[in-house]
Design a protein around this motif. Structure first.
Motif, PDB file in Angstrom:
ATOM      1  N   ALA A 169      34.298 -23.790  15.309  1.00 23.54           N
ATOM      2  CA  ALA A 169      33.339 -24.027  16.392  1.00 23.54           C
ATOM      3  C   ALA A 169      33.357 -22.901  17.416  1.00 23.54           C
ATOM      4  CB  ALA A 169      33.633 -25.359  17.069  1.00 23.54           C
ATOM      5  N   GLY A 170      34.529 -22.435  17.758  1.00 20.87           N
ATOM      6  CA  GLY A 170      34.633 -21.396  18.768  1.00 20.87           C
ATOM      7  C   GLY A 170      34.005 -20.093  18.295  1.00 20.87           C
ATOM      8  N   ALA A 171      34.315 -19.715  17.084  1.00 17.71           N
ATOM      9  CA  ALA A 171      33.771 -18.482  16.528  1.00 17.71           C
ATOM     10  C   ALA A 171      32.246 -18.552  16.502  1.00 17.71           C
ATOM     11  CB  ALA A 171      34.309 -18.265  15.120  1.00 17.71           C
ATOM     12  N   ARG A 172      31.773 -19.689  16.091  1.00 14.80           N
ATOM     13  CA  ARG A 172      30.343 -19.907  16.034  1.00 14.80           C
ATOM     14  C   ARG A 172      29.719 -19.788  17.420  1.00 14.80           C
ATOM     15  NH1 ARG A 172      27.568 -24.715  12.581  1.00 14.80           N
ATOM     16  NH2 ARG A 172      27.688 -23.330  10.778  1.00 14.80           N
TER      17      ARG A 172
ATOM     18  N   ALA B 296      28.928 -25.226  32.399  1.00 18.12           N
ATOM     19  CA  ALA B 296      27.734 -24.433  32.105  1.00 18.12           C
ATOM     20  C   ALA B 296      28.073 -22.950  32.045  1.00 18.12           C
ATOM     21  CB  ALA B 296      26.665 -24.692  33.161  1.00 18.12           C
ATOM     22  N   ASP B 297      28.821 -22.472  33.010  1.00 19.78           N
ATOM     23  CA  ASP B 297      29.086 -21.044  33.099  1.00 19.78           C
ATOM     24  C   ASP B 297      30.071 -20.549  32.048  1.00 19.78           C
ATOM     25  OD1 ASP B 297      27.429 -21.234  35.205  1.00 19.78           O
ATOM     26  OD2 ASP B 297      28.901 -20.782  36.758  1.00 19.78           O
ATOM     27  N   THR B 298      30.930 -21.417  31.583  1.00 17.38           N
ATOM     28  CA  THR B 298      31.852 -20.990  30.537  1.00 17.38           C
ATOM     29  C   THR B 298      31.208 -21.119  29.165  1.00 17.38           C
ATOM     30  OG1 THR B 298      32.747 -23.203  30.275  1.00 17.38           O
ATOM     31  CG2 THR B 298      33.874 -21.775  31.853  1.00 17.38           C
ATOM     32  N   ALA B 299      29.964 -21.580  29.151  1.00 15.90           N
ATOM     33  CA  ALA B 299      29.259 -21.778  27.872  1.00 15.90           C
ATOM     34  C   ALA B 299      29.938 -22.833  27.024  1.00 15.90           C
ATOM     35  CB  ALA B 299      29.141 -20.465  27.107  1.00 15.90           C
ATOM     36  N   LEU B 300      30.659 -23.719  27.694  1.00 16.66           N
ATOM     37  CA  LEU B 300      31.258 -24.834  26.950  1.00 16.66           C
ATOM     38  C   LEU B 300      30.141 -25.725  26.416  1.00 16.66           C
ATOM     39  CD1 LEU B 300      34.004 -27.222  28.330  1.00 16.66           C
ATOM     40  CD2 LEU B 300      33.496 -26.579  25.992  1.00 16.66           C
TER      41      LEU B 300
ATOM     42  N   PRO C  78      35.618 -17.352  32.291  1.00 18.46           N
ATOM     43  CA  PRO C  78      35.877 -16.964  30.895  1.00 18.46           C
ATOM     44  C   PRO C  78      35.020 -17.781  29.929  1.00 18.46           C
ATOM     45  CG  PRO C  78      37.818 -17.996  31.893  1.00 18.46           C
ATOM     46  CD  PRO C  78      36.809 -17.823  32.970  1.00 18.46           C
ATOM     47  N   HIS C  79      34.525 -17.148  28.931  1.00 20.25           N
ATOM     48  CA  HIS C  79      33.691 -17.799  27.915  1.00 20.25           C
ATOM     49  C   HIS C  79      34.549 -18.717  27.048  1.00 20.25           C
ATOM     50  CE1 HIS C  79      31.292 -18.245  24.306  1.00 20.25           C
ATOM     51  NE2 HIS C  79      30.251 -17.798  24.962  1.00 20.25           N
ATOM     52  N   ALA C  80      34.172 -19.984  27.034  1.00 20.15           N
ATOM     53  CA  ALA C  80      35.003 -20.984  26.353  1.00 20.15           C
ATOM     54  C   ALA C  80      35.149 -20.690  24.864  1.00 20.15           C
ATOM     55  CB  ALA C  80      34.414 -22.385  26.554  1.00 20.15           C
ATOM     56  N   GLY C  81      34.067 -20.284  24.250  1.00 18.74           N
ATOM     57  CA  GLY C  81      34.107 -20.031  22.809  1.00 18.74           C
ATOM     58  C   GLY C  81      35.007 -18.852  22.482  1.00 18.74           C
ATOM     59  N   ALA C  82      34.871 -17.808  23.242  1.00 18.56           N
ATOM     60  CA  ALA C  82      35.683 -16.613  23.004  1.00 18.56           C
ATOM     61  C   ALA C  82      37.163 -16.947  23.172  1.00 18.56           C
ATOM     62  CB  ALA C  82      35.282 -15.514  23.977  1.00 18.56           C
ATOM     63  N   ARG C  83      37.423 -17.706  24.194  1.00 16.41           N
ATOM     64  CA  ARG C  83      38.777 -18.144  24.466  1.00 16.41           C
ATOM     65  C   ARG C  83      39.337 -18.971  23.307  1.00 16.41           C
ATOM     66  NH1 ARG C  83      40.740 -20.498  30.217  1.00 16.41           N
ATOM     67  NH2 ARG C  83      40.997 -18.344  30.881  1.00 16.41           N
TER      68      ARG C  83
ATOM     69  N   SER D 173      43.022 -19.913  19.613  1.00 17.87           N
ATOM     70  CA  SER D 173      43.047 -21.153  18.814  1.00 17.87           C
ATOM     71  C   SER D 173      43.375 -22.376  19.661  1.00 17.87           C
ATOM     72  CB  SER D 173      43.982 -21.082  17.605  1.00 17.87           C
ATOM     73  OG  SER D 173      44.718 -19.903  17.559  1.00 17.87           O
ATOM     74  N   ARG D 174      42.795 -22.406  20.835  1.00 20.68           N
ATOM     75  CA  ARG D 174      42.901 -23.595  21.678  1.00 20.68           C
ATOM     76  C   ARG D 174      41.560 -23.795  22.376  1.00 20.68           C
ATOM     77  NH1 ARG D 174      46.622 -26.332  24.040  1.00 20.68           N
ATOM     78  NH2 ARG D 174      48.750 -26.169  23.273  1.00 20.68           N
ATOM     79  N   SER D 175      40.971 -24.951  22.183  1.00 17.20           N
ATOM     80  CA  SER D 175      39.661 -25.177  22.795  1.00 17.20           C
ATOM     81  C   SER D 175      39.785 -25.846  24.164  1.00 17.20           C
ATOM     82  CB  SER D 175      38.810 -26.051  21.885  1.00 17.20           C
ATOM     83  OG  SER D 175      39.365 -27.346  21.815  1.00 17.20           O
TER      84      SER D 175
END
Lengths: 337, 337
Positions: A49-52, A111-115, B47-52, B57-59
């Motif tokens: 999910a994160g990579a995506r 919203a800002d972290t793109a979660l 920080p971008h949640a997905g990138a993080r 490897s921790r969401s």
DNA sequence: TGGGGACGTCGAAGCGCTTCGACGCAGGAC
DNA sequence: GTCCTGCGTCGAAGCGCTTCGACGTCCCCA
């Protein structure tokens, strides 16, 4: 963990082909697609999910902000939430649960972290402090409830004004001339919760239009308060024969109170309510009511959000659900005096 | 979107230094840290949640699976959910809401895609089909409720057995000799919901131990059913003077029904319940009850999960909260016959 | 006075995916 | 026969972050 390169190798194609087969964003031959699907199944592949989210700038998650405050009927919130989750899943999205307690900072954070890709906000006040934020946020949102100034915001709600009117019109049609509205707890009005005020407006408008004597009374969410309210109403409006209740918590105790005060429902007193159908139908005296369509609201909200995420340019700003009244055992024509 | 490299440039350091300043995983001089913090504030960096999630490897997201089924008191579920969200936020985590409807596939999805780091599962059955899955999942989970075989799983719950006993012991202490348990709706027992059965066990054990005459009766969640149950109980146990209620929905109607059948509470009939304190305290006759500590359960569950995510090796497998009984107006010594 | 840590910082690799441009090939138009 | 077009696929770049190893500096202790 099995990744897309593993699937690609196993299927004898490149990773990008696997990605396109999954997303459908480019044509893939049937033959290749089948091989890829077989490999995915065999290897048990699930995209990370994160990579995506990182690569596509889409998390496929919606935020749902639920109210915690008193005076709001919990089962309705729950129904709504479940409906949002269910609908979101139909569109391959998940739902992140936020409490109102988190406030604007919480909205900013997710919203800002793109979660999340988008937000659904419940329990909107007439002058909600979150509105400016929601307008500037780079992600779409849908509000449940209508603030005073709704331009530029997507809003969904039951048409509470019409609901209030509908209840009164029904009583008027049955010949009632003196009516009262038992409303939400006082704190709900104090904080200017939009829907509560709209019911009052609709109630008053329709009563005036029909030349009825009317009064409005907020009521705390306790049986004792219900009883007190019933007593006061009868004292101040002895000719009262019609009551509209917009307060889930006191509906049942209120009916009981009136009966204990010697009024039979519906013979002496007709009652209509604005509340979830399940509640109205489950009471000892099933109550004629305008349904609070929590599930439908949740579904609509999620669907509107999905359309906005799809870039649909003409998503309606305002969606007002038309109230529907269901006749039950708590209403009857006014007895000849 | 402002990213870590922007912050790094602005602060005159490398991106990794910013990262370490944020995570605290390596020492950073006060001077540098301050500059970085200032830059972050000035630029409004998040920080971008997905990138993080991808890199670490921790969401930082927990899944919460809530039940939808009938016979479960909605406000309790809601309280629990809110408490989980609030606690998770204390540990800088968010909560993804899943419905039980999604089943095992849903668990797989969120766990295998690394959408969530860990899971909380409510409404666990005695022989829950999800148990094997939860055991093999590469992510930790906490169950609310105890299945029959709980080894290798982290479980939290009120000690319902003890709660059942406690209610009976209280009645026994007051001199009551004939007692009944009004339980959850039949479907709850049919699907072997663990907590409901445990209450029955506790009730029966304590009644036997005290040489009391006792009976157990499931009760659908409607006022009509409550009334019917009250009538049947009095018919079959005319000497009945003590009742334990483990069914939020019928507690109030049940009390009413007994009174309408001519029994005064607590003079003729003592009642104890297992339910949320708010409910017990809000009734016309406040009911002596064992609290259902939904908020505390939610908090415990989230905390246990955080410990497991931190790699704490000795997280207890079983956490049983000790029931506490609060005396209210519905219990009194048995009248001399 | 020299060596060994600890401290503070940097550079580079890589997390697993999507997406852009490119390319080979077949088929249709002329 | 040539040219163009569209289909199906590939390779590579890059999304924004964390983390590992390395390196210079300073201080302390022998």
């Amino acid at each position: 963990m099995v990744k897309i390169t593993d699937v690609a190798r196993h299927a004898g194609v490149s990773p990008s082909t696997v990605s396109y087969a999954l997303s459908g964003k480019r044509p893939i031959s049937d033959e290749t697609r089948r091989r890829i699907e077989a490999s995915i199944r065999e290897l048990g592949y699930r995209p990370h999910a994160g990579a995506r989210a990182l690569a596509s700038s889409r998390s496929n998650v919606l935020a749902l902000v639920i109210p915690l405050r008193t005076g709001i009927h919990v089962p309705v919130v729950m129904q709504f939430a479940v409906s949002v989750v269910t609908t979101a899943r139909r569109y391959d999205h998940d739902v992140l649960l936020l409490t109102q307690e988190e406030g604007e900072e919480g909205l900013h954070r997710v919203a800002d972290t793109a979660l999340v890709d988008a937000l659904i906000v419940m329990d909107v006040q007439l002058h909600d402090p979150r509105l400016p934020l929601l307008r500037t946020l780079e992600r779409p949102s849908v509000l449940i409830g209508f603030p005073a100034a709704a331009q530029g915001l997507t809003c969904v709600d039951l048409d509470f004004r019409a609901a209030g009117e509908l209840c009164v019109e029904r009583l008027a049609g049955l010949g009632h001339r003196v009516v009262a509205l038992v409303g939400s707890p006082p704190e709900v009005y104090v904080r200017e919760t939009a829907f509560a005020q709209r019911v009052v407006q609709g109630f008053t408008t329709a009563a005036d239009r029909n030349g009825m004597a009317s009064s409005v009374r907020p009521c705390p969410a306790t049986p004792a308060a219900a009883r007190r309210t019933a007593e006061q109403l009868l004292r101040e409006q002895p000719a009262l024969t019609g009551v509209v209740v917009h307060n889930e918590a006191v509906l049942e105790p209120l009916v009981d109170a009136f009966e204990q005060l010697g009024l039979r429902v519906p013979t002496d007193l007709s009652i209509t309510a604005i509340c979830p159908d399940e509640l109205a139908a489950s009471l000892r005296v099933p109550v004629t009511s305008v349904a609070l369509p929590a599930a439908e609201l949740g579904e609509r909200a999620a669907e509107l959000l999905m359309r906005r995420l799809d870039g649909d340019p003409d998503v309606p700003e305002a969606t007002l659900l038309t109230p529907r009244l269901t006749e039950r055992a708590s209403t009857a024509p006014r007895e000849a005096p």
